[in-house]
Design an enzyme around this catalytic site. Sequence first.
Site, PDB file in Angstrom:
ATOM      1  N   MET A 126       1.023  -1.247  -0.035  1.00  0.00           N
ATOM      2  CA  MET A 126       0.081   0.101  -0.139  1.00  0.00           C
ATOM      3  C   MET A 126       1.028   1.367  -0.141  1.00  0.00           C
ATOM      4  O   MET A 126       2.028   1.029   0.408  1.00  0.00           O
ATOM      5  CB  MET A 126      -0.871  -0.022   1.210  1.00  0.00           C
ATOM      6  CG  MET A 126      -1.802  -1.423   1.478  1.00  0.00           C
ATOM      7  SD  MET A 126      -3.102  -1.519  -0.080  1.00  0.00           S
ATOM      8  CE  MET A 126      -4.258  -0.374   0.572  1.00  0.00           C
TER       9      MET A 126
ATOM     10  N   SER B 186       5.736   2.293  10.457  1.00  0.00           N
ATOM     11  CA  SER B 186       6.238   0.848   9.793  1.00  0.00           C
ATOM     12  C   SER B 186       4.617   0.397   9.374  1.00  0.00           C
ATOM     13  O   SER B 186       3.622   0.456  10.101  1.00  0.00           O
ATOM     14  CB  SER B 186       6.738   0.220  11.170  1.00  0.00           C
ATOM     15  OG  SER B 186       6.310  -1.219  10.725  1.00  0.00           O
ATOM     16  N   LYS B 187       4.714  -0.174   8.228  1.00  0.00           N
ATOM     17  CA  LYS B 187       3.570  -0.727   7.586  1.00  0.00           C
ATOM     18  C   LYS B 187       3.101  -2.016   8.536  1.00  0.00           C
ATOM     19  O   LYS B 187       2.058  -2.115   8.706  1.00  0.00           O
ATOM     20  CB  LYS B 187       3.904  -1.535   6.168  1.00  0.00           C
ATOM     21  CG  LYS B 187       4.101  -0.317   5.294  1.00  0.00           C
ATOM     22  CD  LYS B 187       4.411  -0.975   3.980  1.00  0.00           C
ATOM     23  CE  LYS B 187       4.560   0.158   2.833  1.00  0.00           C
ATOM     24  NZ  LYS B 187       4.861   0.001   1.625  1.00  0.00           N
ATOM     25  N   ARG B 188       4.039  -2.481   9.322  1.00  0.00           N
ATOM     26  CA  ARG B 188       3.632  -3.845  10.082  1.00  0.00           C
ATOM     27  C   ARG B 188       2.814  -3.273  11.351  1.00  0.00           C
ATOM     28  O   ARG B 188       2.250  -3.945  12.050  1.00  0.00           O
ATOM     29  CB  ARG B 188       4.858  -4.682  10.295  1.00  0.00           C
ATOM     30  CG  ARG B 188       5.468  -5.404   9.243  1.00  0.00           C
ATOM     31  CD  ARG B 188       6.535  -6.456   9.656  1.00  0.00           C
ATOM     32  NE  ARG B 188       7.680  -5.600  10.100  1.00  0.00           N
ATOM     33  CZ  ARG B 188       8.502  -4.886   9.319  1.00  0.00           C
ATOM     34  NH1 ARG B 188       8.547  -5.171   8.054  1.00  0.00           N
ATOM     35  NH2 ARG B 188       9.543  -4.245   9.865  1.00  0.00           N
ATOM     36  N   ARG B 189       3.241  -1.927  11.838  1.00  0.00           N
ATOM     37  CA  ARG B 189       2.791  -1.776  13.187  1.00  0.00           C
ATOM     38  C   ARG B 189       1.887  -0.449  13.118  1.00  0.00           C
ATOM     39  O   ARG B 189       1.097  -0.564  14.089  1.00  0.00           O
ATOM     40  CB  ARG B 189       4.105  -1.506  13.858  1.00  0.00           C
ATOM     41  CG  ARG B 189       3.896  -0.822  15.444  1.00  0.00           C
ATOM     42  CD  ARG B 189       4.979  -0.427  16.029  1.00  0.00           C
ATOM     43  NE  ARG B 189       5.639   0.778  15.406  1.00  0.00           N
ATOM     44  CZ  ARG B 189       6.961   0.771  15.057  1.00  0.00           C
ATOM     45  NH1 ARG B 189       7.749  -0.364  14.976  1.00  0.00           N
ATOM     46  NH2 ARG B 189       7.392   1.759  14.237  1.00  0.00           N
TER      47      ARG B 189
END
Length: 469
Positions: free
Chosen positions: A14, A234-237
């Site tokens: 994204m 962060s994309k993960r967080r």
Amino acid sequence: MTVRVRFAPSPTGMFHVGGARSALQNWIYAKQQGGVFVLRIEDTDAARNKPEWTEGILSALDWIGISRGSYEGPYFQSANAGEHRAAAARLNESGRAYYCDCTREDVQARTGSQYQGYDGYHRDRGLGPGPGHALRFRTPDEGTTVVVDLIRGEPTFENKLIEDFVIARGDGSPVFLLANVVDDMTMGITHVIRAEEHLPNTPKQQLLWEALGAKPPIWAHVPVVVNEKRQKLSKRRDKVALEAYRDEGYLAGAMRNYLMLLGWAPSGDREIVPWSVIEDEFRLDEVNLSSAFFDEKKLRAFNGEYIRALPVAEFIDACQPWLTGTGTIAPPPWQPEEFDADAFAAVAPLAQTRIAVLSEIVPNVDFLFLASPLIDEAAWTKTMKDGSAALLDDAVAAFEALESWDAESLKSTLEAVGAERGLKLGKTQAPVRVAVTGRTVGLPLFESLEVLGRERTLTRMRAARLRLV
């Protein structure tokens, strides 16, 4: 010299809000200088790239105002692979690069540390190309590399502290550092505006520019965007996808305005300003050096201000995707044939002052378009106390007798019902609101009842009364 800037995202997920900020900064700088904005898709990581991610980048840029056809490109890095390999060959032939077959374990064994960089073991051993032979750049032993940066001045790096870094892998494919430089050279990029996380790579890239016989660009490293814990987004967080904010109902104007304030501010004690002011006043040399905090609560408040500033007709149009369930947005809880455009137009000015993102329009108006309200059970338990049944009985009787079904008459009538019981209007109207809308909060009650109509209002109040038996 024509200023040429580039925005070079990778289609691997994204669209990051930090990337959107960089795109806007490049866009404005090019416009101010009468230059060119170049879009380059860095798609050489075939395992992670997807065509839909590229389309997502283009759509996200469209949304924030960088529309297709108004920039040069998109170019694709993979199309320049031949130039990347040719540049690597030239560096090897000129003696500015050499082959090395050392593994990471080899380097660790010689240096005794997993943290120490490459030790130059193969610099003068004359190793030729072959499977597993990486090509390393021969960094100068002495001197310094000075980076001219419009934001950070002139950061200076000692060459002896820069290891002989890899520019082509063992299979011959160039790494990012070299490909990035060759692409910028090929496209005539004069200014590179990007996040400060890339600053450590900049002296290496500048050395490559010089070794390939070209003048390096002017650099500008903007502050990294961080979360509330001052960690890099962060994309993960973290919630970082621009598309997520778009689909939740953030306005492009609000997002643009907010992103440009991450590390910079317009003149005066103001933050919400017309885009034309930002385009006129933004200066790279005024960008702060400290990290920029992406505050979602502040963005939400910005968006609410932008929503309230819309003409009502534009607000109605902006809400349509959530009301009709078009595009990628989740469908509303009512069927298309149940939606009443006139009823929504009647309450739109009331809703416009109460929502911060457009998706919030659905729970504010759903009671108008459903056969029966969606009851919030917690709200029901909290509101429907002893005495609520009798109060609803009296309110139904009083509303049935009304000659005029309008907000003012409804209000005065319910006030009278409450006064007979020693209740203020707030306490009196709470059971009515839950019975009719299913919630304890929402649009002004009496205006809502006027739009809902006598028959539907009374039917819901009677149904609630029966539930209390």
